[in-house]
Design an enzyme around this catalytic site. Sequence first.
Site, PDB file in Angstrom:
ATOM      1  N   THR A 404      -0.265 -69.346 -62.170  1.00 27.53           N
ATOM      2  CA  THR A 404      -0.024 -67.932 -62.504  1.00 27.53           C
ATOM      3  C   THR A 404       1.263 -67.426 -61.867  1.00 27.53           C
ATOM      4  OG1 THR A 404      -2.406 -67.609 -62.452  1.00 27.53           O
ATOM      5  CG2 THR A 404      -1.100 -65.637 -62.582  1.00 27.53           C
ATOM      6  N   GLU A 424      -3.682 -70.682 -66.232  1.00 27.12           N
ATOM      7  CA  GLU A 424      -4.851 -70.893 -65.376  1.00 27.12           C
ATOM      8  C   GLU A 424      -4.545 -71.888 -64.264  1.00 27.12           C
ATOM      9  OE1 GLU A 424      -7.256 -70.098 -63.504  1.00 27.12           O
ATOM     10  OE2 GLU A 424      -8.386 -71.951 -63.544  1.00 27.12           O
ATOM     11  N   GLU A 443      -7.727 -71.957 -69.727  1.00 27.95           N
ATOM     12  CA  GLU A 443      -8.291 -70.645 -69.357  1.00 27.95           C
ATOM     13  C   GLU A 443      -9.807 -70.565 -69.558  1.00 27.95           C
ATOM     14  OE1 GLU A 443      -6.768 -68.126 -67.143  1.00 27.95           O
ATOM     15  OE2 GLU A 443      -5.238 -68.825 -68.529  1.00 27.95           O
ATOM     16  N   GLY A 487      -2.802 -66.119 -57.767  1.00 31.52           N
ATOM     17  CA  GLY A 487      -3.744 -66.505 -56.712  1.00 31.52           C
ATOM     18  C   GLY A 487      -5.205 -66.530 -57.110  1.00 31.52           C
ATOM     19  N   GLY A 488      -5.509 -66.717 -58.401  1.00 31.67           N
ATOM     20  CA  GLY A 488      -6.908 -66.767 -58.810  1.00 31.67           C
ATOM     21  C   GLY A 488      -7.619 -65.482 -58.425  1.00 31.67           C
TER      22      GLY A 488
HETATM   23  N1  GLU Z   1      -6.897 -67.764 -64.605  1.00 32.31           N
HETATM   24  C1  GLU Z   1      -6.883 -66.883 -63.488  1.00 32.31           C
HETATM   25  C2  GLU Z   1      -7.297 -65.487 -63.890  1.00 32.31           C
HETATM   26  O1  GLU Z   1      -7.085 -65.089 -64.975  1.00 32.31           O
HETATM   27  C3  GLU Z   1      -5.547 -66.796 -62.871  1.00 32.31           C
HETATM   28  C4  GLU Z   1      -5.186 -68.101 -62.302  1.00 32.31           C
HETATM   29  C5  GLU Z   1      -4.648 -67.984 -60.914  1.00 32.31           C
HETATM   30  O2  GLU Z   1      -3.971 -67.057 -60.537  1.00 32.31           O
HETATM   31  O3  GLU Z   1      -4.916 -68.881 -60.159  1.00 32.31           O
HETATM   32  O4  GLU Z   1      -7.838 -64.801 -63.096  1.00 32.31           O
END
Ligand code: GLU
Length: 589
Positions: A404, A424, A443, A487-488
Amino acid sequence: MRNRGRWVLAALVVSLMLAGATAAGGQVATGPPTAVGSGGAVATIDRLATEAATAVLRRGGNAVDAAVTAAAVLGVVEPFSCGPGGGGFMVIRRAGDGRVTTIDHRETAPAAMRPDSFLESGQPLPFNDARFSGLSVGVPGTVAGWAEALESYGTMSLAQVLEPAIRIATGGFVIDQVFFDQIRQNLDYFDDLPATARLFLDPDGTPRDVGTVFRNPELARTYTLIARLGPAGFYRVIAPFIVDAVRRPLVFPSANHRWRPGVMTLADLARYVAPERAPTHVTYRGLDVYGMGPPSSGGSTVGEALNILEGYDLAALSTEEVWHLMLEASRYAFADRNAYIADPAFFPVPLRGLLSDGFAAQRRSLITDRAAPSPVPPGNPYPFEGSGSAPGQAADAATRSGSTTHISVTDGAGNAVSYTFTIESLGGNGMVVPGFGFLLNNELTDFTFTSTTDPNRVEGGKRPRSSMAPTIVLRDGAPLLVVGSPGGSMIITTVLQILVDRLDRGTPLPAAIAAPRASQRNTPATVAEPAFLLTPEAEALRRRGHVFTTTPEIGAANGIELLGGGRVLAAAEPVRRGGGSAMVESPGS
Ligand code: GLU
């Protein structure tokens, strides 16, 4: 500084490159992550992206034009984090009427996906088996999002904003250690696939070498098709190749993994839309905080935590007390996020209740001076919706961190863009679409694919819950802050920490972005960076019952602050992920 030595390559400037100068601007390839001046401003993780967007502002483009320009360049130089194969969320504040809106271009599950699509013999697939497959690929939203943003709020054409990215993809840039490491991290899977190996590996099967030039003419071709034909270039012309890659993964006979096929069809791509949605909104200390609503949990979770924290005079408390309250507020907000946030087309998200002051007061009343043992159960926001239905079932808090990237842009007219987009995991699902030079997303592993009953379960046509939290703060209707991070699910706590640091504690934005981080997401242990664990606060928090585990880095945020009097400050992450790049249209202190 992250530019990772990404000088645009033209043969005639190789010598200049060796001397540390760029082809484009004659500037050295490293520079400060903070810039102050007037006019517009840009902050991203990469110097080439920031430069290209700043150039657009200087040519009279607006913040939306500049944000899409930066995004397209990031698709070239950050191919493991983002690109046309992914999706994202853009929050836009318009200068004209002061309205804040959002463009949801989240990836969407193909129609044939089912709640048990990631189960085999009744058991969920291990994460990597789910990820490195055709099943994890959502219909990409990025190109539709860019087109929608430009058409509704930009002033330039797709062809104009894609031009710098096409130039960089064609000319190339020099591979640095971060790029190399991102390939190495995925090597065991990348070397299974001819198209991926051809793009990212040397003939001997090792990652492309640091210091060599990386060109991606196939991605230039993808962008050129989109420039010429608009979204149809992607959703019609490239679509059959995406479908083929997803449904019939092309692997070497020597592949050491099983790549399960997906179920995406041409119709799934043809029907993709990037809807404009209302932003989330809370007031905090008299300011208006706008974020991304469902299917992202970013705006609601940051907003609920801020509502809880607004009940305390944080400016008068010690650093340790502020940390305790912030960790507890995010603990409770995450319990609610996990229970109630999913694609609103499939689950009636009680957003009004979650963001109400009454619900925040109820959640606040649970906070003591000790750390609550997690997981704490979700609250019941329904009475605050005017509905009495029962709370949904709690899901596991996501603990993975992926890829991201975030872009912050403002222009001199008062437009502001906060844009987070992704594929993702770092490296997405590992599949490069043969002939088109971009990685596909994974994703759909953002669904709670281990459950067939969770609100965020897999369903055809549904968008998986996200944590992306692009945020814009207004004061008296005018932009004050633009901020966001990768950062998820730690995106949410990263943005919350920066807002509290800046707005309550008066920390300058660059220091708030650089500060050591900790992230509590309703898990028994709070995840913290090593530097946080060395602070006196960490020790004091342990005495209150907080338990910590550690991770090397949390987030890599950037932001912009309007300082008043026409002054603007752009601030990128200085160290994490190699550091970012901030520029202003007219520099000067
Ligand atoms: N797929 C994650 C989300 O949409 C973002 C991925 C990430 O920042 O690590 O929350």
